[in-house]
Scaffold this motif. Structure first.
Motif, PDB file in Angstrom:
ATOM      1  N   CYS A 202       0.847  -1.188   0.000  1.00 57.89           N
ATOM      2  CA  CYS A 202       0.000   0.000   0.000  1.00 57.89           C
ATOM      3  C   CYS A 202       0.885   1.242   0.000  1.00 57.89           C
ATOM      4  CB  CYS A 202      -0.946   0.014   1.199  1.00 57.89           C
ATOM      5  SG  CYS A 202      -0.120   0.101   2.792  1.00 57.89           S
ATOM      6  N   LYS A 207      -3.465   5.267   6.027  1.00 57.31           N
ATOM      7  CA  LYS A 207      -3.953   3.982   5.536  1.00 57.31           C
ATOM      8  C   LYS A 207      -5.075   4.200   4.518  1.00 57.31           C
ATOM      9  CE  LYS A 207      -2.880   1.169   9.601  1.00 57.31           C
ATOM     10  NZ  LYS A 207      -1.837   0.392   8.914  1.00 57.31           N
ATOM     11  N   PRO A 208      -5.115   3.356   3.481  1.00 61.10           N
ATOM     12  CA  PRO A 208      -6.181   3.488   2.482  1.00 61.10           C
ATOM     13  C   PRO A 208      -7.541   3.132   3.084  1.00 61.10           C
ATOM     14  CG  PRO A 208      -4.929   1.482   2.120  1.00 61.10           C
ATOM     15  CD  PRO A 208      -4.201   2.240   3.176  1.00 61.10           C
ATOM     16  N   PHE A 212      -6.368  -2.701   3.626  1.00 57.44           N
ATOM     17  CA  PHE A 212      -5.026  -2.359   4.116  1.00 57.44           C
ATOM     18  C   PHE A 212      -4.551  -3.345   5.189  1.00 57.44           C
ATOM     19  CE2 PHE A 212      -8.135  -0.174   6.756  1.00 57.44           C
ATOM     20  CZ  PHE A 212      -7.734  -0.521   8.034  1.00 57.44           C
ATOM     21  N   SER A 215      -1.383  -5.223   4.176  1.00 58.65           N
ATOM     22  CA  SER A 215      -0.545  -4.547   3.182  1.00 58.65           C
ATOM     23  C   SER A 215       0.616  -3.796   3.824  1.00 58.65           C
ATOM     24  CB  SER A 215      -1.389  -3.562   2.358  1.00 58.65           C
ATOM     25  OG  SER A 215      -2.419  -4.241   1.675  1.00 58.65           O
ATOM     26  N   ASN A 217       3.666  -0.968   3.679  1.00 58.85           N
ATOM     27  CA  ASN A 217       4.077   0.230   2.959  1.00 58.85           C
ATOM     28  C   ASN A 217       5.511   0.035   2.467  1.00 58.85           C
ATOM     29  OD1 ASN A 217       5.874   0.834   5.107  1.00 58.85           O
ATOM     30  ND2 ASN A 217       4.296   2.012   6.164  1.00 58.85           N
TER      31      ASN A 217
END
Length: 283
Positions: A202, A207-208, A212, A215, A217
């Motif tokens: 991500c 956070k999306p 997430f 996921s 980063n």
């Protein structure tokens, strides 16, 4: 596009997998996530641009869900390296029939076999081999339950699959990225015999809105790659490496004489019934 840009300079990633689907192809209107699926829908032109950009950096994999997934696959087949069929789609005869229209003889196919017993796996592998005739079928263990618990990771399946199949194995890891196991579990899977590792990623920062849970980063993924490379290197060494040979050479015990002898005299020893001699001065 931001995701492609952020991760494109990160070495160690071989491929990226996209999930094209259409809300009215994958679900009915009364399904709780139907409106979310509409929000996450990308048009064929958008997918074409995304795949084009990403293919400059990685092998492209397509997750197959519905007729729309097939449409995206067909329209971008020259850019697609391989396909994945989730466990939920393995028995979707209409979907599989659509893909028989594509030449997959030079494509790889991942089959996620979560929830299937060994005999079911054998039947599925045979069916996909006969129907699609891909270059390679890869068996994948691991499922997502937002996030998947360590005990449910499927690590135990790797050795069992190796004992029954010659196929390469993919390990899909869905551990919470805040847990250190998110780094070590896929490393253990690789050391156990998995040749493909699937990780969710991500964007950095906030956070999306959706998906997430498992996921990583870029920072987390970079750390994961660094550790993975170190342990992967241990499997690429010769049976006896240079330092190991040097250790033995410098530590091996060598024979010495119990008594002093003059240089030039002979030492006699026996091998079986034969008697041999060595000039002490030449030892």
């Amino acid at each position: 596009y931001d995701l492609i840009k952020e991760f494109s300079d990160l070495g160690g990633i071989n491929g990226i997998k996209f999930q094209p689907f259409k809300y009215d192809k994958i679900a009915l209107e009364d399904y709780s996530w139907y409106e979310v699926y509409k929000e996450l829908y990308f048009t064929p032109d958008q997918w074409k641009n995304i795949i084009e950009k990403a293919s400059k950096h990685w092998d492209i994999w397509i997750d197959t869900f519905d007729d729309y997934s097939y449409e995206i696959a067909k329209n971008n087949i020259d850019k697609v390296f391989g396909f994945k069929f989730q466990a939920s789609t393995l028995y979707n005869k209409n979907l599989v029939k659509l893909f028989t229209q594509l030449d997959l003889s030079k494509k790889k196919v991942i089959l996620n076999i979560s929830g299937l017993g060994m005999e079911q796996i054998k039947e599925v592998v045979l069916n996909f081999q006969q129907s699609l005739n891909p270059e390679e079928i890869i068996l994948q263990v691991g499922f997502q339950s937002y996030p998947t618990q360590l005990i449910d990771s499927g690590l135990v399946k790797i050795k069992a699959i190796q004992a029954n199949f010659k196929n390469n194995i993919s390990f899909a890891d869905h551990i919470d990225p805040a847990d250190e196991e998110a780094t070590w579990l896929p490393v253990m899977a690789y050391l156990s015999g998995a040749t493909y590792i699937e990780k969710h990623i991500c964007l950095s920062g906030e956070k999306p809105k959706y998906d997430f849970y498992s996921s990583m980063n870029k920072e987390q993924y970079s750390q994961f790659l660094e550790i993975s490379k170190k342990y992967a290197a241990t499997l690429e060494q010769p049976f006896v490496n240079e330092n190991e040979a040097k250790y033995l050479s410098g530590s091996i015990q060598i024979p010495i004489l119990k008594n002093k002898m003059m240089v030039g005299t002979y030492v006699f020893y026996k091998i079986g019934q034969e008697k041999h001699r060595i000039c002490h001065g030449l030892i």
